[in-house]
Design a protein around this motif. Structure first.
Motif: not given
Lengths: 540, 579
Positions: B537, B373-374, A143, A209-210, A241, B510, A234-235, B503-508, A145-148, B297
């Motif tokens: 969007v 890192s996490r 992922d 994904d706009k 990871e 929802f 990092y990241f 760092y946007k380690i974990e996803r947002p 861009d780490r957006d899920g 992980l």
């Protein structure tokens, strides 16, 4: 014996023939595998092993070139494919192996070579895919861009030419302008000089994904040369990871850490410390986390760099493409070995004639276009062509630009010459490797029944036994000197086993012992990566 | 009559042999509950002693078998010598989706001689399971959270510490063989237990040039001679730890099993050995650490973590190295401070400290990897300090000797005794045993385990607890309806630590609504002033960067359509909530 020689001659001819067949273009993975297998089966001096399979299912090949006690001779590691877009590196590493087996077999008497032709096989495969683009990432699903979401915004081939190039969008809020010497080339406007941007630049594709970014999350993967531990980023897209997360990185390190005989690492890739050597920086070298090459090693790097530039006479190298997390710097800063790297080739500077506007800022793309035209290269540029684009309904959008792979990889026909020059350089460098020898062995009678033994431990090579960095590392053995005794013999003065952290080229250190007893003793000195010598002497 | 009695007797013996040991425990009639402790446990464990790797394997098995609805026992990997690394996953499996609950990770014993951590883990799993039925707080904890508990992440070397020649401070390392003195031989000269007392103690020798005398009032103690002292007693020289020069190279005990430091092997700001002593080849070179990292992980729901070392009586947070100061942001430090200071209260004698500042700079530590890192709030506790002996901060340096005599019946000290040493000749061997000084003495162990567990549970309590608190509707014209939702987080920790957001380690997170047609969606910053930001969007799935701690987030949708709708909050560390 005679039969073998005939067989060798026949197979060498076959080798040459297959080389000619392959030399239509860079090798895809099955062509490379076949070529390497051919080398291994045609020569006793070559062994092929797959050290792991990547996430994409490709083999990572290691070709060992050596004779005799292969793993106990000083060795160099030769690596290609550290960058997925740099197929030239794969080709040069492979041609190095062929060059050794064909023309330089005697080099194997003193040196072993571990050759890793391609460390990014998942990525280099994109050169042969239906949609061609420069790819650095392996087959792992990431992922970026780490957006899920994973791979939700890949490239698109908007103009259907099978290539991913660029889009320029006319937009006053953009930062880009055309280059004064060649309006096919886009550069950033220099606002300090009062220039005003007129275009926005994107890679070819749509914002699926706009989210405002274009093609930021497609196929691939972790980059081989962003996944190592020196200044690991990092990241960021492509770094994984955590450091050394990928199978190919780990497998290579697991292997290298068992090869105590390796003293040097040569990498064909974007990182270049041969055209311009790394410079010593006192601040960086004295910090706890060392970020500058050490003083003595900088001199060694300069020595190698001068020899390289002398031999290859390549000028105007582009800035070194080294980066945090790469292999070139890891090999020196963390593995403590002599680490040298070069892309191997770049488009030479074209002297413009009076019909051309001067390329004042030496823009590499402008220069490349001129060189490519001069050399009649095929299909190196896609002309900027307007088209409608759904993300820019009311703006002028053109697709075009230099075709992928062209600037990094010359036509295959041009490779042979420069590959040979690089091979010859490496062979010459290996010839200068450290070589521990015992010289001036002397024995004299002392008192009743004792003998004083004196010997010089001498480095007959030009290169030192250890880099300064290597002398600090627990993963490089010191020079070990041992006196082997038999029954009734005793060391009265001196240490039976001792170590030395380094011997400079053409330098020596004298050691003496006082030994009681009769008969003969054996002295052994050396290290797997610097050569070993032994001598026997009779006690008086 | 006689035959019946013998038959009955035989039958009782048979029954007695078949029934598990617990049947011989006191019956409910004979027992009165002490506050806070399970009084009638299914699994009986002695908490005044330590367990080997095999002992831990057996106890974890017993707990898992006793409580199948609360415990899953899994092996997360194998150690270098092939032992399973056992983990107990503890939650109420009958409520919710186990691996979607906010998770708390605990481990112990990364340094082989720092043993109490394993017992704290066993105690925690035991306490949670045995109290689940009786104590509301524990029941809620296991309904809402899942615990991933690994008693020992260095089982090979734990056994080496316990069964082989060691001091209280060795081996610390794991068992991967390395050539420490770089002489080409591996692990050829380790410690030796010459007098066979099970510990590596000290050697001393009578010497006219020695710097020590024996304390005339306590034969255990050695007194160092000062420059102005007039000495009439026998002088001694100290020769170091028990050992011999096994490889004849002039050095004693210089190449032991290992040596490396498993707590310098983690992939956050990892540095090689010449910068950070004890590092291996690359992060997670040690198979035990790799097993833990791969597990972590694979579990993005881990929101809090705790590991146990000894000794010193400390509650530690990062950064581990000064170079890493920028990793810890003010918002997160506030949360660490709140939990750390509470820990000081719950663990008298323990101090809340920062590693690089109050101890020494460390690269590649486990604590730094979990946080850096996490994005997981992590503490490391150094178990036990000499304060525990007399609860007196001014008790003096020799309080250990007093304690051994007054409270341990002299069990902690091997009296000095003669020994004929192959190199040194007539010497004496003696000293404190390896289970004294860093390992908590037996009678104080259960208190130590309980207090540390309680600290970990407090930390776990403050992992995010999300709820969809209020849903309100307002009819708009044209068949449109406005749905406003308030999402609440009742605990201190946000769903994303500052490090995570950086760092946007974990996803947002929802938040989605289904069952209606969504026309627009927005995040409401101020409900009174009507300030909101539209998500252009895919508004049916609102994307939230974070749900802060002890706070709310308000969302609003403009929808059309009739019928019931469902709102789902999907957060990796906050869990999966539906209304």
């Amino acid at each position: 014996m005679r039969i073998n020689r005939n067989k060798f001659g026949l197979v060498a001819a076959l080798l040459l023939l297959t080389q000619v067949i392959w030399a239509q273009d860079y090798n895809n993975s099955s062509q490379l595998a076949q070529r390497l297998r051919g080398l291994a089966s045609s020569s006793d001096a070559a062994t092929l092993k797959s050290i792991t399979k990547t996430a994409g299912g490709n083999d990572i090949w290691m070709l060992t070139l050596g004779t005799g006690d292969v793993d106990n001779k000083p060795a160099m590691v030769i690596v290609g494919g550290v960058e997925g877009a740099h197929l030239l590196g794969v080709e040069m590493a492979t041609q190095f192996a062929e060059g050794i087996l064909k023309d330089n077999l005697d080099a194997l008497e003193n040196t072993t070579f571990y050759v890793f032709p391609n460390m990014s096989p998942d990525a280099t495969a994109q050169y042969f895919a239906k949609l061609k683009y420069q790819r650095s990432g392996n087959g792992r699903q990431t992922d970026d861009d780490r957006d899920g979401s994973i791979n939700e915004d890949p490239f698109e081939d908007l103009n259907g030419d099978g290539l991913v190039t660029w889009m320029r969008v006319e937009d006053a809020t953009g930062d880009w302008i055309t280059h004064p010497a060649d309006d096919r080339v886009m550069i950033k406007a220099d606002k300090e000089k009062g220039e005003k941007g007129r275009y926005k630049i994107f890679t070819e594709g749509m914002d699926n994904d706009k989210d405002g970014s274009f093609n930021e999350d497609g196929e691939g993967g972790v980059h081989f040369r962003k996944n190592f531990t020196f200044e690991y980023p990092y990241f960021v897209p492509g770094s994984g990871e955590h450091s050394v997360s990928e199978k190919e990185n780990r497998a290579m390190l697991d292997l290298l850490y068992t090869k105590w005989n390796v003293y040097g690492v040569f990498t064909f890739g974007p990182g270049n410390n041969l055209s311009t050597p790394w410079k010593y920086n006192r601040g960086g070298a004295s910090k706890r986390v060392v970020t500058s090459i050490l003083d003595g090693d900088a001199k060694l790097n300069k020595f190698a760099s001068d020899a390289y530039n002398d031999a290859l006479k390549l000028k105007d190298a582009p800035a070194s493409g080294q980066q945090g997390g790469d292999f070139l710097q890891w090999a020196y800063f963390h593995f403590g070995r002599l680490s040298l790297g070069t892309p191997g080739w770049w488009a030479p500077t074209v002297k413009g004639d009076s019909t051309m506007t001067a390329n004042k800022d030496k823009n590499p793309e402008v220069n490349y276009l001129r060189w490519a035209a001069q050399e009649n290269i095929q299909d190196y540029f896609v002309e900027w062509t307007a088209m409608t684009h759904p993300d820019f309904p009311n703006q002028k959008v053109e697709v075009g630009g230099i075709a992928p792979f062209k600037m990094l990889n010359p036509p295959i026909a041009m490779v042979g010459d420069v590959a040979k020059k690089n091979t010859d350089f490496i062979v010459d460098l290996a010839d200068m490797q450290a070589n521990v020898k015992l010289m001036n062995l002397k024995s004299e009678s002392v008192g009743k029944g004792m003998t004083r033994i004196t010997v010089d431990v001498y480095n007959a090579g030009t290169l030192p036994t250890h880099t300064q960095m290597g002398a600090r590392s627990r993963w490089l053995r010191p020079i070990r000197v041992e006196v082997k005794l038999s029954n009734g013999q005793e060391v009265i003065s001196g240490r039976r086993i001792m170590t030395m952290s380094n011997i400079a080229g053409d330098d020596s250190q004298q050691i003496s012992w006082l030994i009681k007893g009769k008969g003969s003793i054996e002295i052994e000195a050396g290290a797997p990566h610097a050569g070993t010598d032994n001598a026997t002497v009779n006690l008086k | 009559m006689k035959r019946h009695i013998t038959n009955l007797f035989a039958g009782l013996i048979l029954v007695g042999l078949i029934l598990p040991a617990t049947s011989f425990a006191q019956s409910a009639d004979e027992v009165f509950r002490a506050a806070g402790s399970p009084h009638d446990p299914k699994v009986n464990i002695s908490f005044n002693r330590y367990y080997t790797a095999e002992g831990i394997a057996e106890i974890t098995d017993k707990i898992a078998k006793a409580y199948p609805d609360l415990v899953k026992r899994v092996s997360i990997g194998k150690s270098y010598e092939g032992r399973d690394i056992w983990m107990l996953q503890v939650t109420n499996y009958k409520k919710g989706i186990a691996d979607r609950k906010p998770a708390f990770y605990v481990d112990g014993n990364i340094h082989s001689n720092e043993i109490q951590g394993a017992e704290i883990c066993l105690y925690t799993a035991w306490y949670l399971t045995e109290n689940f039925g009786d104590v509301d707080y524990i029941r809620e904890m296991l309904d809402d959270r899942i615990f991933y508990i690994v008693p020992t992440i260095n089982p090979d070397a734990r056994n080496n510490y316990m069964k082989e020649a060691n001091t209280g401070s060795s081996p610390r390392s794991g068992m991967l063989p390395l050539d420490d003195d770089r002489d080409g031989l591996v692990d050829e000269d380790g410690l030796d237990d010459l007098d066979g007392d099970g510990s590596v103690t000290r050697m001393r020798r009578k010497s006219e040039y020695g710097d020590f005398i024996v304390d005339p009032l306590d034969p255990r103690k050695m007194i160092q001679i000062g420059p102005d002292d007039v000495v009439t007693a026998q002088r001694y020289e100290m020769l170091g730890s028990e050992g011999i020069d096994n490889d004849g190279d002039g050095r004693v005990n210089e190449d032991r099993p290992g040596v490396y430091d498993p707590n310098r092997d983690w992939a956050w700001k990892w540095q090689p050995d010449y910068i950070q002593r004890g590092a291996l080849k690359y992060p997670f070179s040690a198979p035990e650490n790799r097993a833990v990292a791969d597990f972590a992980l694979s579990r993005p729901n881990i929101a809090g973590a705790q590991s146990f070392h000894n000794s010193g009586g400390m509650i530690l947070r990062g950064p581990g190295a000064e170079e890493d100061l920028a990793t810890y942001n003010r918002a997160d430090i506030r949360i660490y401070d709140a939990i750390g200071r509470k820990g000081q209260k719950m663990l008298p004698g323990y101090r809340y400290l920062t590693v690089y500042k109050d101890l020494y700079s460390v690269f590649g530590g486990e604590l730094d990897w979990f946080y850096g890192s996490r994005g997981v709030y992590t503490f490391t506790n150094e178990i036990f300090s000499s304060f525990a002996y007399y609860k007196n901060p001014n008790a003096g340096r020799d309080q250990g000797y007093d304690f051994d005599k007054e409270l341990l019946a002299n069990d902690a000290f091997t009296p000095w005794a003669s020994y004929n040493h192959p190199t040194y000749g007539e010497i004496e061997i003696g000293g404190f045993k390896k289970n004294f000084g860093r390992a908590t003495p037996g009678f104080m162990l259960e208190e130590e385990l309980h207090r540390n567990m309680a600290f970990a549970l407090y930390h776990a309590h403050h992992m995010p607890k999300l709820s969809i608190d209020k849903v309100s509707e307002k009819d708009l014209s044209g068949g449109l309806k406005e749905v406003t939702v308030i999402i609440k987080n009742d605990r201190m920790m946000p769903t994303h630590a500052s490090q995570d957001l950086k760092y946007k380690i974990e996803r947002p997170d929802f938040v989605s609504i289904s069952g209606v047609d969504v026309q627009a969606g927005m995040i409401v910053q101020d409900i009174d002033l009507g300030l909101s930001t539209e998500q252009k969007v895919n508004p049916a799935k609102m994307v939230l960067a974070n749900i802060p701690g002890n706070s709310t987030v308000t969302l609003r949708w403009i929808v059309s359509g009739k019928g019931k709708y469902t709102i789902t909050v999907d957060s990796a560390k906050g869990g999966l909530i539906t209304k």
